[in-house]
Design a protein around this motif. Structure first.
Motif, short mmCIF file in Angstrom:
data_model
loop_
_atom_site.label_atom_id
_atom_site.label_comp_id
_atom_site.label_asym_id
_atom_site.label_seq_id
_atom_site.Cartn_x
_atom_site.Cartn_y
_atom_site.Cartn_z
N THR A 68 0.83 -1.20 0.00
CA THR A 68 0.00 0.00 0.00
C THR A 68 0.87 1.25 0.00
O THR A 68 1.98 1.23 0.52
N GLU A 119 -0.73 4.07 1.03
CA GLU A 119 -1.49 4.92 1.96
C GLU A 119 -0.58 5.34 3.13
O GLU A 119 0.31 4.58 3.54
N ASP A 139 -4.59 2.59 5.97
CA ASP A 139 -5.61 2.04 5.09
C ASP A 139 -4.96 1.26 3.95
O ASP A 139 -3.77 1.43 3.67
N GLY A 140 -5.74 0.41 3.31
CA GLY A 140 -5.28 -0.30 2.11
C GLY A 140 -4.27 -1.39 2.36
O GLY A 140 -3.56 -1.80 1.45
N GLN A 163 -2.75 -4.94 2.66
CA GLN A 163 -3.01 -6.24 2.05
C GLN A 163 -2.28 -7.29 2.89
O GLN A 163 -1.06 -7.37 2.86
N ALA A 190 -7.98 -5.61 0.78
CA ALA A 190 -7.21 -4.61 1.51
C ALA A 190 -8.13 -3.87 2.46
O ALA A 190 -9.29 -3.61 2.15
#
Length: 131
Positions: free
Chosen positions: A65, A67, A94-95, A97, A104
């Motif tokens: 990610t 983010e 956030d996001g 994985q 995600a």
């Protein structure tokens, strides 16, 4: 005459950039310590930042990610010893994985720490006497 203007612009450029994230202004930090001190000194007891630098980049690569890694520090307890607090430290991104085929999502890590402005833990967990 132009020199004061240039000096002013240079000073403005050197200020840390504050970014909006999670509804609050966040300042970029490469380590958490400045946010701990900021929370200790803040009248509200809070500080907010965004982790940057090599560590943040490595975490982003690991979890696939781009983010930002947000950091929220909140004062839980004010100790009698000057400049010492019990702080809650929350990292969130956030996001993230976590595995192949897994959607995600936001991941968080939260912990508490007894911390003083000096960088050491308090000598006592005594709380101030209430009037």
């Amino acid at each position: 005459m132009l020199k004061p203007v240039l000096y002013g612009l240079m000073a403005l450029i050197s200020l840390p950039v504050l970014e909006q994230g999670g509804g609050v202004l966040r300042r970029p930090v490469e380590e958490v310590r400045p946010l701990l001190i900021e929370a200790i000194d803040a009248p509200s007891g809070d500080a907010h930042g965004r982790l940057t630098g090599q560590i943040a980049d490595a975490i982003g690569r690991q979890f696939k990610t781009t983010e930002p890694i947000n950091v929220d520090v909140t004062t839980l307890i004010r100790y009698a010893e000057e400049g010492c607090r019990r702080l809650s430290v929350l990292f969130w991104q956030d996001g993230v994985q976590l595995g192949q085929g897994v959607p995600a999502k936001r991941q968080t890590v939260e912990f508490g720490i007894n911390y003083c402005r000096t960088g050491m833990p308090p000598r006592s967990l005594e709380r101030p006497v209430q009037p």
